[in-house]
Design an enzyme around this catalytic site. Structure first.
Site, PDB file in Angstrom:
ATOM      1  N   ASP A   1     -16.885   0.098   0.180  1.00  0.00           N
ATOM      2  CA  ASP A   1     -15.604  -0.348  -0.375  1.00  0.00           C
ATOM      3  C   ASP A   1     -14.611  -0.714   0.721  1.00  0.00           C
ATOM      4  O   ASP A   1     -13.541  -1.257   0.432  1.00  0.00           O
ATOM      5  CB  ASP A   1     -14.998   0.727  -1.297  1.00  0.00           C
TER       6      ASP A   1
ATOM      7  N   LYS B   1       0.853  -1.186   0.000  1.00  0.00           N
ATOM      8  CA  LYS B   1       0.000   0.000   0.000  1.00  0.00           C
ATOM      9  C   LYS B   1       0.889   1.236   0.000  1.00  0.00           C
ATOM     10  O   LYS B   1       1.760   1.367   0.863  1.00  0.00           O
ATOM     11  CB  LYS B   1      -0.862  -0.021   1.269  1.00  0.00           C
TER      12      LYS B   1
ATOM     13  N   ARG C   1       0.551  -5.432   3.698  1.00  0.00           N
ATOM     14  CA  ARG C   1      -0.604  -5.935   4.432  1.00  0.00           C
ATOM     15  C   ARG C   1      -0.896  -7.363   4.026  1.00  0.00           C
ATOM     16  O   ARG C   1      -0.740  -7.719   2.858  1.00  0.00           O
ATOM     17  CB  ARG C   1      -1.762  -5.013   4.059  1.00  0.00           C
TER      18      ARG C   1
END
Ligand code: AMP
Ligand code: MG
Length: 468
Positions: A243, A106, A169
């Site tokens: 989302d 990310k 992650r």
């Protein structure tokens, strides 16, 4: 070591991407236990090499980086195209528990879904997600996990120039309610069917491959359990858009989230949540609303509205039950009776009326059993003692049971901000202290006692910001 399945789905599910180059990557933290559990150790050969991998500079063998397509309702408004604008899914690995995990970077640069964004992440959100997600895990709350945090050597422009970072992650998957909405909005039944089949096989393998009502029922159950657990620990997600709602039932997206210090039903931290839509006490209602959006998508595959409605209608009662069980446990009750809802409410009203710290008050309540000091808990104290007397348990046992489920240490917002500010100035001390102390949230750790304390008035941090 990678075993990628999402990339085998139709091409409109994702875009292939190339993580951008980090000029001077340095490892800030690396979750060795998790890396072992995910059998990722081959990945690593010393910190320098790990920093190359976890910044996206070097791709491990078998990685097939993609950005996932999804849509979503943001603060109630439908946005037909969102997608990973600053993330790259490297691939999937099978952990030692035989489960499949996504490994995602990310903050690794722009993708076809970036819109106007730079695809990057500042150090702050990287550190916040690392600490918060690992704390949630240690508290027992289903969540995505933190594998690593790196500083890239880049400068990213936010409200001020800030050092850039990449967060790695691990997640059960990154399938969201918004992934279903993406295809439903395009009336793409073929893709919806492929997605639902994939999600069922990956997360609910005992549900029939085309049993969409059964699937919905299971997703709903996990959401109800998840929100009850958030409420238990005093967590406010802050941006419960569809989302950010995981089909696997994990806590996903640690943007403007925070743990509350003093208890308030309507507590909000997020700087963009002007309408208090995602306030602490509103989270179950919002999860219910988000699940209705998922049902609407599944209706395109199976036109049995009454069947979906019947499942959806069960949510409030199911949540209440799970919440009551958790809170009863926190109050030392060995079972949860329907009328315990009154006692729970009395307790929370007491905390709110007296601006008491949510987390530490449960510990003080437990300790009062040893001290015979009752008066401090008002009306609630008397009712609670009566209720405990009915279950005829030894007070010392009750005290121990309470302390086993009520944490001492939570990732307090002012400490997270301290960790971030220090890290920006190259001091990782607070960050690493917090990683260590939050691994054992229920354990007395006298050497770290300062991290248990609520903020002094001058230390209070009332606002959190999205990572964008
Ligand atoms: P979030 O608030 O993290 O749930 O993100 C909402 C959407 O904005 C997602 O599609 C993100 O990928 C996108 N986004 C957020 N920050 C950035 C950024 N810095 N660059 C590109 N896209 C971003
Ligand atoms: Mg998000």
């Amino acid at each position: 070591m990678f075993d990628n399945t999402y990339v085998r789905l139709p091409e409109r599910f994702y875009a292939r991407v190339q993580p951008s180059v980090a000029p001077d990557p340095h490892l800030l933290a690396c979750n060795q236990d998790l890396i072992r559990d995910l059998s990722l150790q081959d990945f690593l050969g010393g910190d320098r090499q790990a920093a190359q991998f976890f910044s996206g500079n070097r791709l491990p063998d078998g990685a097939e980086p993609i950005a996932l397509a999804y849509a979503g309702h943001q603060f109630g408004q439908f946005v037909p195209q969102l997608g990973d604008g600053r993330a790259a899914l490297l691939g999937e690995v099978i952990g030692r528990d035989e489960r499949r995990y996504d490994i995602q970077l990310k903050g690794s640069g722009q993708t076809p879904f970036s819109r106007n964004g730079d695809g990057k992440s500042a150090l702050g959100p990287v550190i916040r997600e690392y600490l918060l997600s690992e704390a949630m895990h240690a508290l027992g709350v289903p969540t995505t996990r933190a594998v690593a945090a790196v500083r890239t050597g880049d400068v990213v422009q936010r409200e001020r120039p800030l050092p850039g970072g990449v967060f790695t992650r691990a997640a059960a998957s990154h399938i969201r309610v918004g992934t279903f909405e993406f295809f439903a909005a395009r009336n793409d039944q073929e893709a919806l069917r492929a997605l639902a089949g994939y999600a069922i096989e990956r997360h609910y393998p005992d549900v029939g491959n085309d049993d969409y009502v059964g699937f919905f029922d299971r997703v709903l159950e996990r959401q109800a359990a998840l929100i009850a657990h958030w409420m238990d620990v005093g967590f406010i997600h802050g941006v419960m858009n569809t989302d950010n709602t995981s089909i696997a039932g994990e806590t996903l997206d640690y943007g403007p989230c925070a743990f509350m210090d003093e208890f308030r039903f309507d507590k909000v931290f997020s700087s963009i949540d002007h309408g208090r839509r995602y306030a602490y006490g509103n989270q179950a209602r919002i999860a219910h609303w988000n699940l209705a959006r998922l049902a609407e998508c599944l209706l395109l595959l199976h036109e049995d509205q009454p069947a979906f409605e019947a499942v959806l209608e069960r949510f409030p009662a199911r949540f209440d039950e799970l919440y009551r069980q958790r809170m009863a446990g926190k109050l030392g009750l060995s079972d949860a009776r329907p009328d315990d809802a009154v006692l729970i409410k009395l307790w929370l009203d007491h905390l709110q009326a007296n601006t008491l710290d949510y987390t530490l008050s449960f510990r003080r309540l437990a300790d009062s059993l040893a001290a015979e000091a009752l008066g401090q808990f008002g009306d609630f104290g008397l009712r609670w003692r009566q209720r405990l007397a009915e279950q005829a348990a030894d007070p010392e046992r009750v005290r121990q049971k309470m302390n086993a489920v009520n944490p001492i240490f939570i990732p307090r917002n002012h400490q997270i901000e301290r960790a971030i500010e220090a890290a920006i100035n190259d001091d990782l001390g607070v960050f690493h202290d917090l990683i260590a102390v939050l691994k054992h949230p229920f354990k007395d750790q006298p050497e770290y006692s300062q991290y248990a304390e609520p903020p002094a008035p001058s230390e209070r941090v009332e606002r959190t910001f999205c990572g964008t």
